[in-house]
Scaffold this active site. Structure first.
Site, mmCIF file in Angstrom:
data_model
loop_
_atom_site.group_PDB
_atom_site.id
_atom_site.type_symbol
_atom_site.label_atom_id
_atom_site.label_comp_id
_atom_site.label_asym_id
_atom_site.label_seq_id
_atom_site.Cartn_x
_atom_site.Cartn_y
_atom_site.Cartn_z
ATOM 1 N N ARG A 242 0.881 -1.171 0.000
ATOM 2 C CA ARG A 242 0.000 0.000 0.000
ATOM 3 C C ARG A 242 0.909 1.209 0.000
ATOM 4 O O ARG A 242 1.788 1.354 0.866
ATOM 5 C CB ARG A 242 -0.909 -0.024 1.232
ATOM 6 C CG ARG A 242 -1.908 1.130 1.314
ATOM 7 C CD ARG A 242 -1.409 2.238 2.199
ATOM 8 N NE ARG A 242 -2.440 3.250 2.486
ATOM 9 C CZ ARG A 242 -2.217 4.393 3.124
ATOM 10 N NH1 ARG A 242 -0.990 4.691 3.540
ATOM 11 N NH2 ARG A 242 -3.187 5.238 3.354
ATOM 12 N N ASP A 244 1.623 5.055 0.459
ATOM 13 C CA ASP A 244 1.059 6.180 1.195
ATOM 14 C C ASP A 244 1.049 7.461 0.356
ATOM 15 O O ASP A 244 2.068 7.817 -0.250
ATOM 16 C CB ASP A 244 1.876 6.404 2.480
ATOM 17 C CG ASP A 244 1.345 7.535 3.324
ATOM 18 O OD1 ASP A 244 0.215 7.428 3.824
ATOM 19 O OD2 ASP A 244 2.069 8.551 3.480
ATOM 20 N N HIS A 247 -0.270 11.196 -4.052
ATOM 21 C CA HIS A 247 -0.447 12.534 -4.622
ATOM 22 C C HIS A 247 0.674 13.475 -4.200
ATOM 23 O O HIS A 247 0.856 14.531 -4.806
ATOM 24 C CB HIS A 247 -1.809 13.113 -4.199
ATOM 25 C CG HIS A 247 -2.082 12.980 -2.733
ATOM 26 N ND1 HIS A 247 -2.722 11.883 -2.207
ATOM 27 C CD2 HIS A 247 -1.801 13.791 -1.700
ATOM 28 C CE1 HIS A 247 -2.837 12.034 -0.894
ATOM 29 N NE2 HIS A 247 -2.273 13.176 -0.565
ATOM 30 N N GLU A 281 -2.798 5.094 -2.083
ATOM 31 C CA GLU A 281 -3.634 6.100 -1.427
ATOM 32 C C GLU A 281 -3.471 7.384 -2.231
ATOM 33 O O GLU A 281 -2.372 7.929 -2.312
ATOM 34 C CB GLU A 281 -3.209 6.346 0.019
ATOM 35 C CG GLU A 281 -4.079 7.395 0.704
ATOM 36 C CD GLU A 281 -3.464 7.995 1.953
ATOM 37 O OE1 GLU A 281 -4.209 8.568 2.757
ATOM 38 O OE2 GLU A 281 -2.230 7.895 2.127
ATOM 39 N N GLN A 380 -8.840 8.090 9.339
ATOM 40 C CA GLN A 380 -10.138 8.672 9.637
ATOM 41 C C GLN A 380 -10.505 8.556 11.110
ATOM 42 O O GLN A 380 -11.378 9.283 11.590
ATOM 43 C CB GLN A 380 -11.216 8.009 8.765
ATOM 44 C CG GLN A 380 -10.949 8.128 7.271
ATOM 45 C CD GLN A 380 -10.852 9.568 6.787
ATOM 46 O OE1 GLN A 380 -11.363 10.484 7.422
ATOM 47 N NE2 GLN A 380 -10.198 9.776 5.659
ATOM 48 N N ILE A 381 -9.834 7.677 11.846
ATOM 49 C CA ILE A 381 -10.024 7.607 13.294
ATOM 50 C C ILE A 381 -8.945 8.432 13.996
ATOM 51 O O ILE A 381 -9.230 9.320 14.791
ATOM 52 C CB ILE A 381 -9.968 6.155 13.798
ATOM 53 C CG1 ILE A 381 -11.044 5.308 13.127
ATOM 54 C CG2 ILE A 381 -10.136 6.100 15.315
ATOM 55 C CD1 ILE A 381 -10.906 3.827 13.388
ATOM 56 N N ASN A 383 -6.915 10.736 13.128
ATOM 57 C CA ASN A 383 -6.786 12.171 12.901
ATOM 58 C C ASN A 383 -7.966 12.961 13.444
ATOM 59 O O ASN A 383 -8.102 14.151 13.173
ATOM 60 C CB ASN A 383 -6.593 12.448 11.411
ATOM 61 C CG ASN A 383 -5.179 12.103 10.955
ATOM 62 O OD1 ASN A 383 -4.225 12.274 11.718
ATOM 63 N ND2 ASN A 383 -5.037 11.594 9.746
#
Length: 579
Positions: A242, A244, A247, A281, A380-381, A383
Site C-alpha cells: 500500500r 502512502d 499525490h 492512497e 479517519q479515526i 486524525n
C-alpha cells in the site's frame, strides 16, 4: 563481503566495520558509487563516514539494531528458514484488514500480533495490511515518520520478526500487504541528505522539501525507493504494498515514478511466479491512477476511495464539518453516487478545496474491485482529536448497516482492526520522540491544530504520554461480550456471503442503487446480490426491490422479506442481504 554506497558529492568515503575504518574506492562502472571489500557476515555492524564526518548507518540498511541513529547490521536473507510454501494471493476477491503492530496487542510486537492471526482467519479476511514498519525514533508510533525505508523497526521484532509474522500468516492462508512511505521521511534520524540529493527544493510537500523524483540525481533516488519496494516483496514474501499519499510524489518526468514502480513489480511477479499488487492512497480522484500501463495509466492495481468513506460517514453520523460538508448536503445521494461511480468529486466543485476536483471513472470499463471501500481507517479515526471510533457514537444496528454496505458492496472491502466487533477503544495519535524539542513541537502542534476547531488543549491527548498509546491498544475481551460478539458474528457472515456471491469481475456499470433521502433507506444491488439498509432511528422502511421474490441470506434487526408485493420491510437501524 562487498559494501557499496551512493555518495555522489563526497570526496572520500570510509567504511566502518567491527571497529575498523577502511577507505572505499569509487566504482568505475557507476557514477557516484563507492565500494569496499571487508570480512563480515550475518549480524556484523557497519556504517559509513563521508569526508571525515560522523559514522552514519547505510541508507540501504536492512537492519538497525540500535534504532535510526545506530550502526547498520548485515542481514543474510537466506538465514531464515521459511516453514510454509506460499503461492501468493491476488487482490481479486480480497477482504483486507488494516493492522497496526504496536496496538493490535498491548505487547506491540510481531510475535504478539502473530498470536492473534487465527482470529483473522476465522473472520474470513484474506489479507492483513500492516501499517508501516520502517524504523522510527523511539519505541511506539504510527510508523509514518520512518527514516530507513529498507529496514524493519527493531522494537517490533526486526527483520526476523517480520518474516515469522508473514510465515504465520501464510500458515493461516492469509496474504500480507505492507504500507510503505515513499513521499517523505521522518524529521528525526534522517541522514539521507548527507549522502546525496534525495530531496529537492523544486517541489514542496506538507513535510517540506519533496523526495527527488525528477531533479538531477533522481535516477538513483527512484532506484532507491523502487529497490526497497522490491526487496520487501521478495525477501519477506509479501503479496502487495500500500503506497502512502501518492499525490505527494511530485514527478514531472515523462515516465511517472509510480508507472516505473508498477512495471518493476510486474517484472518481479513474473520472476517469482506469484501475483504481486500495488494499492495507492491518492487524493486526486484520477482514473489514471488505476488505469493499466498499456493505456498510459500509472498501473496501480487499486486505490483507497475516501469518497466512499466520507459519504458513508456523513450518512451514519450526520457530521458536516471540513471535508464532509459537500457529502453532508444529501448524504444518501452522495453514497449512491460513490457506490456506482467511485468518486463523488468527479470534476464537480469541492467546497473544502475551493475548486473543481477529480475526473469521472469510465463505469463501463472499470472493475469495482479497483477501489477499496471502508467505514474506518487509521487516518479517519486517528486524525480526530480524541481518536474516537464509529462504535463510540453509533448504535450496533448502524454499525451493522455500515458493515453490510462495505463487506457486501461491489468494492474491495477493508476493515480497520477491531472494527469487526465494534471496538470502542480509541485509536489516538501517539509518538515517542527521544528528542525533547521535537516532542514538544509535536505536542503543541497537535493542540494548535485542534484549537482551530474549538478543542481545549487539555482535551487533546498528549501524543508523547505513554497512556495515549496504551488507550489505543485493542481490548481483546470486548469480542466476548455483547453487543460486540453479535457484530463479530455478523461480519463473519457477511464475509462468507461475499466469498460465495460477489464476483471480482463486477464493473461499475453493473452496480445500481436506489434510495430515499427523507426516509433514510438505501438499496444496493450488483450481480445477484442485494443489500438494503434503513438508517432511520424509528419507523419501518418499505423498500421496493427490483425483483418480486428474494431469498434472505442475512439480516440485522427487524426484517420482513417481500411476500409477492416486492416490498422489503426493514425496522430502524436494520440491514438485509438478499439474493
Amino acid at each position: 563481503m562487498l559494501f557499496e554506497v551512493w555518495a555522489p558529492t563526497a570526496r572520500r568515503v570510509a567504511l566502518h566495520v567491527e571497529g575498523e575504518e577502511l577507505p572505499m574506492e569509487r566504482d568505475p562502472g557507476r557514477e557516484g558509487w563507492w565500494r569496499a571489500e571487508a570480512s563480515a557476515g550475518h549480524g556484523t555492524r557497519y556504517g559509513f563516514s563521508l569526508d571525515g564526518g560522523p559514522v552514519r548507518p547505510d541508507p540501504r540498511a536492512r537492519r538497525l539494531p540500535d534504532g535510526p541513529g545506530g550502526l547498520a547490521a548485515v542481514v543474510d536473507q537466506d538465514a531464515y528458514s521459511w516453514r510454509h510454501e506460499w503461492a501468493g494471493r491476488d487482490l481479486a476477491g480480497a477482504v483486507l484488514y488494516e493492522l497496526h503492530v504496536g496496538t493490535f496487542t498491548e505487547a506491540g510486537t510481531f510475535e504478539a500480533a502473530a498470536g492473534r492471526l487465527g482470529h483473522l482467519a476465522d473472520l474470513g479476511v484474506t489479507h492483513v495490511e500492516l501499517m508501516p514498519v520502517a524504523p522510527f525514533p523511539g519505541v511506539h508510533g504510527w510508523g509514518y515518520d520512518g527514516v530507513a525505508p529498507w529496514a524493519v523497526h527493531e522494537p517490533y521484532g526486526g527483520p526476523d520478526g517480520l518474516k515469522r509474522f508473514v510465515d504465520t500468516a501464510h500458515a493461516h492462508g492469509l496474504g500480507v500487504v505492507l504500507d510503505v512511505v515513499h513521499n517523505h521521511l521522518g524529521p528525526s534520524g534522517n541522514f539521507l541528505p548527507e549522502f546525496g540529493p534525495y530531496f529537492t527544493d523544486r517541489h514542496h510537500t506538507p513535510w517540506g522539501a519533496a523526495v527527488n523524483l525528477d531533479a538531477p540525481g533522481s535516477d538513483e533516488v527512484r532506484a532507491y525507493f523502487i529497490g526497497s519496494a522490491l526487496a520487501f516483496l521478495r525477501d519477506y514474501r509479501l503479496d502487495g504494498l500500500r503506497l502512502d499519499a501518492v499525490h505527494a510524489l511530485v514527478d514531472e518526468r515523462a515516465e511517472h515514478f509510480l508507472a516505473e514502480l508498477s512495471a518493476a513489480v510486474d517484472a518481479l511477479a513474473a520472476e517469482l511466479g506469484r501475483p504481486l499488487f500495488l494499492v495507492a492512497e491518492s487524493d486526486r480522484n484520477d482514473p489514471r491512477t488505476t488505469a493499466p500501463l498499456h493505456a498510459n495509466g500509472l498501473g496501480m492495481d487499486a486505490q483507497w476511495d475516501d469518497d466512499v468513506h466520507h459519504a458513508l460517514h456523513t450518512a451514519l453520523t450526520g457530521e458536516a464539518q471540513g471535508y464532509y460538508a459537500d457529502f453532508a448536503r444529501a448524504p444518501l445521494a452522495a453514497l449512491a453516487k460513490t457506490l456506482t461511480g467511485a468518486f463523488f468529486h468527479d470534476g464537480a466543485y469541492s467546497s473544502f478545496r475551493g475548486r473543481r476536483h477529480g475526473r469521472p471513472v469510465d463505469r463501463g470499463a472499470t472493475e469495482a474491485r479497483r477501489f477499496l471501500a471502508y467505514a474506518q481507517t487509521h487516518d479517519q479515526i486517528g486524525n480526530r482529536a480524541r481518536g474516537d471510533r464509529l462504535a463510540s457514537h453509533l448504535s450496533p444496528g448502524l454499525a451493522a448497516c455500515a458493515a453490510a454496505l462495505v463487506l457486501c458492496g461491489p468494492y474491495t472491502p477493508m476493515l480497520f482492526m477491531g472494527e469487526e466487533w465494534g471496538a470502542r477503544t480509541p485509536w489516538q495519535y501517539f509518538t515517542d520522540h527521544p528528542d525533547p524539542e521535537l516532542a514538544e513541537a509535536v505536542r503543541q502542534g497537535r493542540r494548535r491544530e485542534f484549537a482551530a476547531h474549538g478543542w481545549a488543549a487539555e482535551d487533546v491527548p498528549d501524543p508523547q504520554d505513554p497512556a495515549t498509546r496504551l488507550r489505543s491498544c485493542l481490548d481483546w475481551e470486548e469480542p466476548r461480550r455483547e453487543p460486540h460478539a453479535a457484530l463479530l458474528a455478523w461480519c463473519r457472515a457477511l464475509i462468507a456471503l461475499r466469498r460465495a456471491h460477489v464476483s471480482p469481475l463486477v464493473r461499475l456499470s453493473d452496480v445500481h442503487v436506489d434510495f430515499d433521502e427523507e426516509r433514510r433507506w438505501l438499496y444496493l444491488r450488483h450481480g445477484g446480490l442485494h443489500v438494503a439498509v434503513h438508517l432511520a432511528a424509528e419507523g419501518t422502511a418499505e423498500i421496493p426491490l427490483s425483483v418480486h421474490t428474494a431469498a434472505e441470506l442475512a439480516s440485522w434487526g427487524v426484517c420482513e422479506p417481500p411476500e409477492g408485493d416486492g416490498l422489503l420491510r426493514l425496522g430502524p437501524h436494520a440491514a438485509a442481504v438478499l439474493r
